[in-house]
Design a protein around this motif. Structure first.
Motif, mmCIF file in Angstrom:
data_model
loop_
_atom_site.group_PDB
_atom_site.id
_atom_site.type_symbol
_atom_site.label_atom_id
_atom_site.label_comp_id
_atom_site.label_asym_id
_atom_site.label_seq_id
_atom_site.Cartn_x
_atom_site.Cartn_y
_atom_site.Cartn_z
ATOM 1 N N LEU A 38 -19.033 -84.516 -103.469
ATOM 2 C CA LEU A 38 -20.324 -83.978 -103.065
ATOM 3 C C LEU A 38 -20.735 -84.554 -101.710
ATOM 4 C CD1 LEU A 38 -22.289 -84.279 -106.425
ATOM 5 C CD2 LEU A 38 -21.572 -82.144 -105.318
ATOM 6 N N PRO A 39 -21.413 -83.760 -100.910
ATOM 7 C CA PRO A 39 -21.971 -84.316 -99.675
ATOM 8 C C PRO A 39 -23.099 -85.290 -99.987
ATOM 9 C CG PRO A 39 -22.704 -82.047 -99.999
ATOM 10 C CD PRO A 39 -21.683 -82.324 -101.061
ATOM 11 N N GLY A 40 -23.482 -86.061 -98.982
ATOM 12 C CA GLY A 40 -24.549 -87.031 -99.169
ATOM 13 C C GLY A 40 -25.843 -86.383 -99.613
ATOM 14 N N GLY A 41 -26.584 -87.086 -100.455
ATOM 15 C CA GLY A 41 -27.851 -86.576 -100.945
ATOM 16 C C GLY A 41 -27.764 -85.823 -102.249
ATOM 17 N N TYR A 42 -26.541 -85.675 -102.796
ATOM 18 C CA TYR A 42 -26.340 -84.973 -104.065
ATOM 19 C C TYR A 42 -25.655 -85.895 -105.060
ATOM 20 C CZ TYR A 42 -27.251 -80.675 -101.411
ATOM 21 O OH TYR A 42 -27.812 -79.705 -100.631
ATOM 22 N N ALA A 43 -25.873 -85.616 -106.339
ATOM 23 C CA ALA A 43 -25.234 -86.398 -107.402
ATOM 24 C C ALA A 43 -24.942 -85.507 -108.600
ATOM 25 C CB ALA A 43 -26.136 -87.558 -107.836
ATOM 26 N N PHE A 44 -23.850 -85.820 -109.296
ATOM 27 C CA PHE A 44 -23.514 -85.121 -110.530
ATOM 28 C C PHE A 44 -24.362 -85.644 -111.685
ATOM 29 C CE2 PHE A 44 -19.116 -84.590 -108.629
ATOM 30 C CZ PHE A 44 -19.238 -83.219 -108.450
ATOM 31 N N ASP A 45 -24.576 -84.776 -112.643
ATOM 32 C CA ASP A 45 -25.286 -85.157 -113.859
ATOM 33 C C ASP A 45 -24.881 -84.186 -114.954
ATOM 34 O OD1 ASP A 45 -27.058 -86.456 -115.576
ATOM 35 O OD2 ASP A 45 -28.778 -85.236 -114.947
ATOM 36 N N PHE A 46 -24.384 -84.687 -116.065
ATOM 37 C CA PHE A 46 -24.054 -83.802 -117.176
ATOM 38 C C PHE A 46 -25.316 -83.483 -117.998
ATOM 39 C CE2 PHE A 46 -19.736 -84.822 -116.113
ATOM 40 C CZ PHE A 46 -19.031 -83.682 -116.493
ATOM 41 N N ALA A 86 -21.337 -79.630 -127.759
ATOM 42 C CA ALA A 86 -20.378 -79.873 -126.679
ATOM 43 C C ALA A 86 -21.030 -79.915 -125.301
ATOM 44 C CB ALA A 86 -19.297 -78.795 -126.692
ATOM 45 N N LEU A 87 -22.290 -79.549 -125.193
ATOM 46 C CA LEU A 87 -22.913 -79.393 -123.885
ATOM 47 C C LEU A 87 -22.928 -80.678 -123.069
ATOM 48 C CD1 LEU A 87 -25.822 -77.000 -124.867
ATOM 49 C CD2 LEU A 87 -24.081 -76.537 -123.132
ATOM 50 N N SER A 88 -23.177 -81.810 -123.697
ATOM 51 C CA SER A 88 -23.279 -83.063 -122.943
ATOM 52 C C SER A 88 -21.951 -83.486 -122.330
ATOM 53 C CB SER A 88 -23.815 -84.186 -123.839
ATOM 54 O OG SER A 88 -22.921 -84.428 -124.913
ATOM 55 N N GLN A 89 -20.860 -82.938 -122.832
ATOM 56 C CA GLN A 89 -19.531 -83.233 -122.290
ATOM 57 C C GLN A 89 -19.040 -82.153 -121.321
ATOM 58 O OE1 GLN A 89 -17.247 -85.899 -122.980
ATOM 59 N NE2 GLN A 89 -19.105 -86.875 -123.771
ATOM 60 N N ARG A 90 -19.644 -80.971 -121.371
ATOM 61 C CA ARG A 90 -19.020 -79.827 -120.722
ATOM 62 C C ARG A 90 -19.919 -79.028 -119.780
ATOM 63 N NH1 ARG A 90 -14.225 -77.755 -122.776
ATOM 64 N NH2 ARG A 90 -13.224 -79.066 -124.353
ATOM 65 N N MET A 91 -21.191 -79.313 -119.696
ATOM 66 C CA MET A 91 -22.055 -78.623 -118.741
ATOM 67 C C MET A 91 -22.456 -79.595 -117.644
ATOM 68 S SD MET A 91 -25.561 -76.413 -119.225
ATOM 69 C CE MET A 91 -24.664 -74.959 -119.811
ATOM 70 N N LEU A 92 -22.103 -79.232 -116.413
ATOM 71 C CA LEU A 92 -22.284 -80.112 -115.262
ATOM 72 C C LEU A 92 -23.396 -79.569 -114.363
ATOM 73 C CD1 LEU A 92 -21.164 -82.535 -113.572
ATOM 74 C CD2 LEU A 92 -19.643 -80.863 -112.463
ATOM 75 N N PHE A 93 -24.212 -80.479 -113.843
ATOM 76 C CA PHE A 93 -25.230 -80.140 -112.863
ATOM 77 C C PHE A 93 -25.010 -80.952 -111.594
ATOM 78 C CE2 PHE A 93 -27.250 -79.192 -116.925
ATOM 79 C CZ PHE A 93 -27.800 -77.950 -116.687
ATOM 80 N N VAL A 94 -25.486 -80.408 -110.497
ATOM 81 C CA VAL A 94 -25.641 -81.161 -109.259
ATOM 82 C C VAL A 94 -27.129 -81.286 -108.996
ATOM 83 C CG1 VAL A 94 -25.233 -81.220 -106.775
ATOM 84 C CG2 VAL A 94 -23.448 -80.358 -108.304
ATOM 85 N N ARG A 95 -27.582 -82.498 -108.733
ATOM 86 C CA ARG A 95 -28.994 -82.742 -108.414
ATOM 87 C C ARG A 95 -29.121 -83.170 -106.954
ATOM 88 N NH1 ARG A 95 -32.110 -82.771 -113.011
ATOM 89 N NH2 ARG A 95 -30.946 -82.956 -114.967
ATOM 90 N N ALA A 97 -31.522 -85.007 -103.786
ATOM 91 C CA ALA A 97 -32.069 -86.352 -103.663
ATOM 92 C C ALA A 97 -33.369 -86.529 -104.440
ATOM 93 C CB ALA A 97 -32.285 -86.679 -102.187
ATOM 94 N N ALA A 98 -34.069 -85.432 -104.689
ATOM 95 C CA ALA A 98 -35.312 -85.494 -105.463
ATOM 96 C C ALA A 98 -35.080 -85.396 -106.961
ATOM 97 C CB ALA A 98 -36.253 -84.379 -105.015
ATOM 98 N N GLY A 99 -33.817 -85.210 -107.374
ATOM 99 C CA GLY A 99 -33.497 -85.089 -108.787
ATOM 100 C C GLY A 99 -33.575 -83.674 -109.327
ATOM 101 N N PRO A 101 -32.253 -80.042 -110.201
ATOM 102 C CA PRO A 101 -30.946 -79.408 -110.383
ATOM 103 C C PRO A 101 -30.790 -78.235 -109.426
ATOM 104 C CG PRO A 101 -32.420 -78.765 -112.161
ATOM 105 C CD PRO A 101 -33.149 -79.803 -111.357
ATOM 106 N N VAL A 102 -29.697 -78.235 -108.642
ATOM 107 C CA VAL A 102 -29.498 -77.188 -107.634
ATOM 108 C C VAL A 102 -28.187 -76.431 -107.823
ATOM 109 C CG1 VAL A 102 -30.951 -78.348 -105.941
ATOM 110 C CG2 VAL A 102 -28.491 -78.829 -105.986
ATOM 111 N N ALA A 103 -27.363 -76.857 -108.752
ATOM 112 C CA ALA A 103 -26.116 -76.146 -109.052
ATOM 113 C C ALA A 103 -25.670 -76.517 -110.455
ATOM 114 C CB ALA A 103 -25.020 -76.492 -108.041
ATOM 115 N N SER A 104 -24.906 -75.624 -111.067
ATOM 116 C CA SER A 104 -24.405 -75.907 -112.410
ATOM 117 C C SER A 104 -23.121 -75.121 -112.658
ATOM 118 C CB SER A 104 -25.441 -75.553 -113.484
ATOM 119 O OG SER A 104 -25.683 -74.159 -113.511
ATOM 120 N N ALA A 105 -22.330 -75.644 -113.568
ATOM 121 C CA ALA A 105 -21.107 -74.980 -114.017
ATOM 122 C C ALA A 105 -20.727 -75.589 -115.351
ATOM 123 C CB ALA A 105 -19.969 -75.164 -113.008
#
Length: 208
Positions: A38-46, A86-95, A97-99, A101-105
């Motif tokens: 991820l570029p700076g300012g983003y983080a993964f979160d399941f 299964a969602l906590s293992q298999r649904m991914l978000f990108v957050r 810098a403000a937290g 969610p801006v993307a998901s898969a």
């Protein structure tokens, strides 16, 4: 005209001048995973049970692919709640810098050939955060999660001819075209091999 919209289960760059045909792609286990971060300012979160549904709805609405919250909530329930554990293992978000969610898969489930295997499913990105490499980074992360879970049978996805820019990315991640083996989700009248041949002829021409 090239636009961005959600078709079926993927966020894609859509070339509306290209006729529609569905395509299936499969990635065999053991293929190397290209490194994408991820570029700076983003983080993964399941997925978090307390906020995950709202987070998913937020992404779908901000990507402008679903029109109403009620529509998105209903779709989430029909697509995912039959395997909610299964969602906590298999649904991914990108957050961002403000937290927010801006993307998901999702690395979800499908049975295209009988036995259940993993599937890349419902990829979407907020319009304001597209073209920043978020989708490639999510794809890398989900393929690593697939390896960690040890689910056999590879990973598949469903795309379409007018999403050829996305298909180029999938090919870089080791997804290969299915040409003759008919998946269970295929419901067109023409034989699968005929549709696949026509679809990939269009895609190959566009990606030359």
């Amino acid at each position: 005209e090239i636009t961005t919209r959600l078709v079926g289960s993927e966020m894609c760059i859509r070339d509306s001048t290209v006729p529609y045909f569905p395509v299936w792609m499969l990635r065999e286990d053991g293929a190397p995973i290209p490194a994408r971060s991820l570029p700076g300012g983003y983080a993964f979160d399941f997925y978090r049970p307390e906020t995950g549904k709202d987070d998913w709805v937020t992404v779908q609405l901000s990507s402008r692919q679903l029109e109403t919250r009620a529509q998105a909530e209903s779709l989430f329930d029909s697509e995912f709640m039959n395997r909610a554990e299964a969602l906590s293992q298999r649904m991914l978000f990108v957050r961002d810098a403000a937290g927010t969610p801006v993307a998901s898969a999702a690395l979800w489930f499908g049975s295209p050939f009988g036995a259940e295997i993993d599937r890349i499913h419902w990829v979407a990105t907020d319009e304001a955060h597209q073209r920043r490499g978020l989708c490639g980074a999510m794809l890398c992360e989900l393929l690593k999660r697939h390896e960690a879970l040890g689910t056999p049978g590879g990973v598949y996805l469903i795309s379409q001819t007018f999403s050829y820019p996305a298909i180029r990315i999938y090919q870089r991640f080791g997804f290969r075209r299915l040409l003759t083996r008919c998946p269970a989700e295929y419901h067109l009248d023409a034989p699968f091999a005929e549709t696949a041949a026509r679809a990939w002829a269009i895609i190959d021409e566009k990606l030359r």
